[in-house]
Design an enzyme around this catalytic site. Structure first.
Site, PDB file in Angstrom:
ATOM      1  N   CYS A  91      17.472   6.382  -1.205  1.00 24.32           N
ATOM      2  CA  CYS A  91      17.267   7.277  -2.557  1.00 24.32           C
ATOM      3  C   CYS A  91      18.522   8.238  -2.516  1.00 24.32           C
ATOM      4  O   CYS A  91      19.553   8.322  -3.436  1.00 24.32           O
ATOM      5  CB  CYS A  91      16.289   8.093  -2.548  1.00 24.32           C
ATOM      6  SG  CYS A  91      15.859   8.808  -1.189  1.00 24.32           S
ATOM      7  N   ASN A 119      13.445   9.392  -6.899  1.00 25.44           N
ATOM      8  CA  ASN A 119      13.802   8.656  -5.770  1.00 25.44           C
ATOM      9  C   ASN A 119      12.836   7.233  -5.601  1.00 25.44           C
ATOM     10  O   ASN A 119      12.929   6.367  -4.711  1.00 25.44           O
ATOM     11  CB  ASN A 119      13.396   9.618  -4.446  1.00 25.44           C
ATOM     12  CG  ASN A 119      11.856  10.078  -4.578  1.00 25.44           C
ATOM     13  OD1 ASN A 119      11.632  10.920  -5.387  1.00 25.44           O
ATOM     14  ND2 ASN A 119      11.148   9.642  -3.688  1.00 25.44           N
ATOM     15  N   SER A 128       0.874  -1.078   0.099  1.00 26.63           N
ATOM     16  CA  SER A 128       0.070  -0.083  -0.041  1.00 26.63           C
ATOM     17  C   SER A 128       0.832   1.453   0.188  1.00 26.63           C
ATOM     18  O   SER A 128       0.404   2.274  -0.083  1.00 26.63           O
ATOM     19  CB  SER A 128      -1.007   0.083   1.319  1.00 26.63           C
ATOM     20  OG  SER A 128      -0.114   0.031   2.483  1.00 26.63           O
ATOM     21  N   GLY A 129       2.074   1.102   0.177  1.00 27.99           N
ATOM     22  CA  GLY A 129       2.992   2.328   0.401  1.00 27.99           C
ATOM     23  C   GLY A 129       3.543   2.547  -1.199  1.00 27.99           C
ATOM     24  O   GLY A 129       3.172   2.192  -2.229  1.00 27.99           O
TER      25      GLY A 129
END
Length: 351
Positions: free
Chosen positions: A149, A318, A10-11
């Site tokens: 990142c 990112n 879900s992220g």
């Protein structure tokens, strides 16, 4: 087909993984896991996705080990540490996108991740690094920890100087600027639109754990090449993309031509790192806008003779090169596929 499972579906990174896996010719999305949004379809969580494979988010139970060949952990570091301990010897490959295993040195890990308890033996077994630098180690690697990142951009910036030219870097000062997606989708007052829109927010002005992992990695790769590495990080109004400006101070003499050649030589044959001149396009580069949606990282090196420093700029998306795209890139190398398989999408601009 290589069966792939995504935990943390879900992220933002989880959604990006789903997008890339479903477009990959050799990966099959076989499992979606999480602790929230159980029973929800990907299209409910990520409006840009509409998949007809019938998958929904499920709890991560022991039978997952029989359903996947590679398990992606797009989860908070404490969760990744726990899931890695459960599945490390039960699935062929785990690719962790969190910070749980990025810093190998125990004391340094405890400083930057004090709430992340991990198994010491697993920390030694995880292969860490940017695929461009550790590709040979990824072949058949069962446990892979991906850089953050910022760490990806910084490492790509510094590696040609330390690992290529063999320079001793006396001091490196990094200025990092990242869009709001770098913080995930947790609800914080500082991320609300009235505060974030138009802001340049110094959220880590005196240090950042991504810089710590870069120092840990480069020290292990070539001891003694960096004396001091420090970073300031800022949030900017963009949603995607980041830019790092690395200001390098060294007592060794180099000229601009030597630097240009060193970077071109170091990244020759590396399809996702584009070494660029600052003034080669209609807009100055590197610029996060010109890599969005892609797995490319743009890198430029400049010699500031008056300031007595080397300036290295790096831009990437990112969520792709800094997370999900790099995870798929590492998976390709792990399973013997061409590095760029499923990752040839060109950047989207303007965004």
């Amino acid at each position: 087909m290589i069966r792939a499972g995504v935990v943390g579906a879900s992220g933002l990174a989880g959604g990006e993984l789903i997008r890339l896996i479903t477009q990959h010719p050799d990966l099959e999305l076989a499992f979606l896991g999480g602790s929230s949004h159980i029973g929800r379809r990907p299209s409910e969580l990520h409006p840009g996705l509409r998949l007809g494979n019938g998958l929904t988010v499920r709890p991560v139970t022991e039978d997952v080990a029989d359903q996947v060949d590679v398990l992606y952990l797009a989860t908070p570091a404490p969760v990744s540490a726990e899931l890695s301990a459960r599945f490390a010897d039960r699935v062929p490959a785990i690719v962790d996108l969190s910070g749980a295993f990025r810093i190998r040195t125990p004391e340094l890990h405890d400083r930057w991740y004090p709430k992340v308890q991990r198994r010491t033996d697993l920390a030694d077994r995880f292969v860490y690094g940017v695929p461009e630098l550790i590709g040979d180690q990824l072949k058949d690697a069962p446990l892979i920890s991906l850089p953050g990142c910022y760490a990806t951009a910084i490492t790509l910036s510094l590696a040609p100087l330390t690992l290529g030219l063999g320079l001793d870097l006396k001091t490196v000062v990094v200025d990092g600027k990242s869009g709001s997606s770098g913080g995930g989708i947790q609800l914080r007052t500082s991320d609300l639109h009235p505060f974030r829109a138009g802001a340049i927010a110094p959220y880590s002005p005196t240090g950042h754990r991504h810089a710590a992992e870069v120092g840990d990695f480069l020290e292990r790769s070539k001891p003694g090449t960096i004396g001091n590495l420090t970073m300031s990080a800022y949030g900017v109004p963009n949603v995607r993309g980041l830019l790092t400006s690395s200001y390098v101070f060294t007592d060794e003499k180099v000229d601009q031509r030597e630097l240009n050649r060193a970077y071109l030589r170091f990244y020759k044959g590396r399809p996702f790192v584009r070494v660029r001149r600052h003034d080669e396009t209609l807009v100055p580069v590197p610029d996060p806008q010109v890599v969005l949606g892609s797995n490319y990282a743009d890198v430029t090196v400049l010699l500031d003779e008056d300031g007595g420093r080397i300036v290295v700029l790096a831009a990437l998306d990112n969520l792709v090169k800094g997370a999900a795209g790099q995870a798929v890139q590492a998976t390709n190398l792990r399973f013997g596929l061409p590095e760029e398989t499923g990752l040839t999408q060109l950047p989207v601009m303007p965004a």
